[in-house]
Design a protein around this motif. Structure first.
Motif, PDB file in Angstrom:
ATOM      1  N   CYS A 104       0.837  -1.203   0.000  1.00 56.71           N
ATOM      2  CA  CYS A 104       0.000   0.000   0.000  1.00 56.71           C
ATOM      3  C   CYS A 104       0.875   1.257   0.000  1.00 56.71           C
ATOM      4  O   CYS A 104       0.639   2.193  -0.782  1.00 56.71           O
ATOM      5  CB  CYS A 104      -0.906   0.028   1.225  1.00 56.71           C
ATOM      6  N   GLU A 105       1.872   1.261   0.851  1.00 50.50           N
ATOM      7  CA  GLU A 105       2.759   2.420   0.941  1.00 50.50           C
ATOM      8  C   GLU A 105       3.494   2.650  -0.371  1.00 50.50           C
ATOM      9  O   GLU A 105       3.653   3.787  -0.814  1.00 50.50           O
ATOM     10  CB  GLU A 105       3.757   2.230   2.087  1.00 50.50           C
ATOM     11  N   ARG A 106       3.927   1.575  -1.000  1.00 54.09           N
ATOM     12  CA  ARG A 106       4.644   1.712  -2.269  1.00 54.09           C
ATOM     13  C   ARG A 106       3.722   2.237  -3.366  1.00 54.09           C
ATOM     14  O   ARG A 106       4.128   3.066  -4.183  1.00 54.09           O
ATOM     15  CB  ARG A 106       5.247   0.368  -2.664  1.00 54.09           C
ATOM     16  N   ILE A 107       2.484   1.750  -3.400  1.00 53.79           N
ATOM     17  CA  ILE A 107       1.525   2.246  -4.392  1.00 53.79           C
ATOM     18  C   ILE A 107       1.294   3.743  -4.180  1.00 53.79           C
ATOM     19  O   ILE A 107       1.267   4.514  -5.137  1.00 53.79           O
ATOM     20  CB  ILE A 107       0.202   1.455  -4.331  1.00 53.79           C
ATOM     21  N   GLU A 108       1.159   4.140  -2.933  1.00 54.06           N
ATOM     22  CA  GLU A 108       0.938   5.558  -2.652  1.00 54.06           C
ATOM     23  C   GLU A 108       2.158   6.398  -3.026  1.00 54.06           C
ATOM     24  O   GLU A 108       2.010   7.519  -3.512  1.00 54.06           O
ATOM     25  CB  GLU A 108       0.564   5.756  -1.185  1.00 54.06           C
ATOM     26  N   PRO A 146       1.270   4.182  -9.454  1.00 51.87           N
ATOM     27  CA  PRO A 146       1.261   3.543 -10.778  1.00 51.87           C
ATOM     28  C   PRO A 146       0.127   4.088 -11.633  1.00 51.87           C
ATOM     29  O   PRO A 146      -0.984   4.305 -11.142  1.00 51.87           O
ATOM     30  CB  PRO A 146       1.073   2.065 -10.456  1.00 51.87           C
ATOM     31  N   GLU A 147       0.437   4.322 -12.887  1.00 50.08           N
ATOM     32  CA  GLU A 147      -0.540   4.947 -13.783  1.00 50.08           C
ATOM     33  C   GLU A 147      -1.441   3.947 -14.505  1.00 50.08           C
ATOM     34  O   GLU A 147      -2.479   4.335 -15.025  1.00 50.08           O
ATOM     35  CB  GLU A 147       0.186   5.823 -14.797  1.00 50.08           C
ATOM     36  N   ASP A 148      -1.013   2.697 -14.564  1.00 47.41           N
ATOM     37  CA  ASP A 148      -1.818   1.710 -15.275  1.00 47.41           C
ATOM     38  C   ASP A 148      -1.623   0.333 -14.651  1.00 47.41           C
ATOM     39  O   ASP A 148      -0.836   0.161 -13.717  1.00 47.41           O
ATOM     40  CB  ASP A 148      -1.482   1.698 -16.768  1.00 47.41           C
ATOM     41  N   LEU A 185       1.054  -1.379 -11.951  1.00 47.48           N
ATOM     42  CA  LEU A 185       0.575  -1.980 -10.704  1.00 47.48           C
ATOM     43  C   LEU A 185       1.073  -3.414 -10.583  1.00 47.48           C
ATOM     44  O   LEU A 185       1.586  -3.811  -9.534  1.00 47.48           O
ATOM     45  CB  LEU A 185      -0.954  -1.949 -10.636  1.00 47.48           C
ATOM     46  N   TYR A 186       0.924  -4.196 -11.652  1.00 50.06           N
ATOM     47  CA  TYR A 186       1.372  -5.587 -11.619  1.00 50.06           C
ATOM     48  C   TYR A 186       2.864  -5.672 -11.302  1.00 50.06           C
ATOM     49  O   TYR A 186       3.301  -6.569 -10.582  1.00 50.06           O
ATOM     50  CB  TYR A 186       1.071  -6.307 -12.929  1.00 50.06           C
ATOM     51  N   ALA A 187       3.639  -4.740 -11.803  1.00 44.63           N
ATOM     52  CA  ALA A 187       5.074  -4.724 -11.513  1.00 44.63           C
ATOM     53  C   ALA A 187       5.320  -4.510 -10.018  1.00 44.63           C
ATOM     54  O   ALA A 187       6.261  -5.086  -9.451  1.00 44.63           O
ATOM     55  CB  ALA A 187       5.767  -3.639 -12.332  1.00 44.63           C
ATOM     56  N   LEU A 188       4.473  -3.723  -9.375  1.00 43.08           N
ATOM     57  CA  LEU A 188       4.629  -3.463  -7.939  1.00 43.08           C
ATOM     58  C   LEU A 188       4.228  -4.658  -7.081  1.00 43.08           C
ATOM     59  O   LEU A 188       4.636  -4.744  -5.921  1.00 43.08           O
ATOM     60  CB  LEU A 188       3.814  -2.236  -7.521  1.00 43.08           C
ATOM     61  N   TYR A 206      -7.195   1.406  -4.661  1.00 44.55           N
ATOM     62  CA  TYR A 206      -6.431   2.449  -5.340  1.00 44.55           C
ATOM     63  C   TYR A 206      -6.950   2.710  -6.756  1.00 44.55           C
ATOM     64  O   TYR A 206      -6.262   3.315  -7.574  1.00 44.55           O
ATOM     65  CB  TYR A 206      -4.940   2.095  -5.348  1.00 44.55           C
ATOM     66  N   GLY A 207      -8.158   2.248  -7.036  1.00 39.75           N
ATOM     67  CA  GLY A 207      -8.818   2.587  -8.287  1.00 39.75           C
ATOM     68  C   GLY A 207      -8.604   1.614  -9.424  1.00 39.75           C
ATOM     69  O   GLY A 207      -9.087   1.841 -10.533  1.00 39.75           O
ATOM     70  N   PHE A 208      -7.920   0.516  -9.183  1.00 40.33           N
ATOM     71  CA  PHE A 208      -7.673  -0.462 -10.237  1.00 40.33           C
ATOM     72  C   PHE A 208      -8.732  -1.559 -10.177  1.00 40.33           C
ATOM     73  O   PHE A 208      -8.448  -2.726  -9.923  1.00 40.33           O
ATOM     74  CB  PHE A 208      -6.262  -1.050 -10.104  1.00 40.33           C
ATOM     75  N   THR A 209      -9.986  -1.144 -10.417  1.00 42.40           N
ATOM     76  CA  THR A 209     -11.121  -2.061 -10.287  1.00 42.40           C
ATOM     77  C   THR A 209     -11.133  -3.139 -11.363  1.00 42.40           C
ATOM     78  O   THR A 209     -11.806  -4.152 -11.204  1.00 42.40           O
ATOM     79  CB  THR A 209     -12.449  -1.285 -10.324  1.00 42.40           C
ATOM     80  N   ASP A 210     -10.386  -2.933 -12.438  1.00 41.54           N
ATOM     81  CA  ASP A 210     -10.333  -3.934 -13.505  1.00 41.54           C
ATOM     82  C   ASP A 210      -9.086  -4.811 -13.414  1.00 41.54           C
ATOM     83  O   ASP A 210      -8.757  -5.543 -14.338  1.00 41.54           O
ATOM     84  CB  ASP A 210     -10.421  -3.268 -14.873  1.00 41.54           C
ATOM     85  N   ALA A 211      -8.403  -4.773 -12.277  1.00 37.67           N
ATOM     86  CA  ALA A 211      -7.213  -5.605 -12.086  1.00 37.67           C
ATOM     87  C   ALA A 211      -7.594  -7.082 -12.111  1.00 37.67           C
ATOM     88  O   ALA A 211      -8.622  -7.485 -11.572  1.00 37.67           O
ATOM     89  CB  ALA A 211      -6.535  -5.264 -10.762  1.00 37.67           C
TER      90      ALA A 211
END
Length: 113
Positions: free
Chosen positions: A39-43, A47-49, A53-56, A97-102
């Motif tokens: 979570c901290e790293r995402i914040e 990530p823009e896409d 995100l998958y890389a994180l 974090y808004g990535f509802t289509d992950a």
């Protein structure tokens, strides 16, 4: 760093596993720390896409791979219930974090459990 996303700041990750004595709390605490660090790293990195995100999620997934030995040493394992709970935690983080289509499977693609 403090998690600023309100729905995750006080969220109890792996709650179902903490309720079951089969899963050792000291190992679950390490897993929770991995998820909170994600979570901290995402914040921090924002990530823009989905690709970003998958890389994180690669390193945290591998961290859970490494925890498998600690589960086993404590007489436990990452079995079906644990796999689902861990996978759900990654998905909860992504959607918060808004990535509802992950894709839940791509979030934990590096898993060995």
């Amino acid at each position: 760093m403090t998690i600023t996303r309100e729905q995750l700041a006080e969220y109890t990750f792996l709650a179902l596993l903490y309720e079951d004595d089969y899963f050792p709390d000291h190992v679950l605490d390490k897993g929770t720390a991995v998820l909170r660090a994600l979570c901290e790293r995402i914040e921090a990195e924002k990530p823009e896409d989905l690709t970003a995100l998958y890389a994180l999620t690669v390193a945290p997934t591998r961290a859970f791979n490494d925890l498998e030995a600690e589960f086993e040493a404590a007489g436990s394992e990452i079995e079906t219930v644990a796999r689902e709970e861990i996978g759900e935690a990654f998905w909860i983080i992504a959607t918060a974090y808004g990535f509802t289509d992950a894709d839940p499977e791509k979030l934990i693609a590096e898993r060995e459990w």
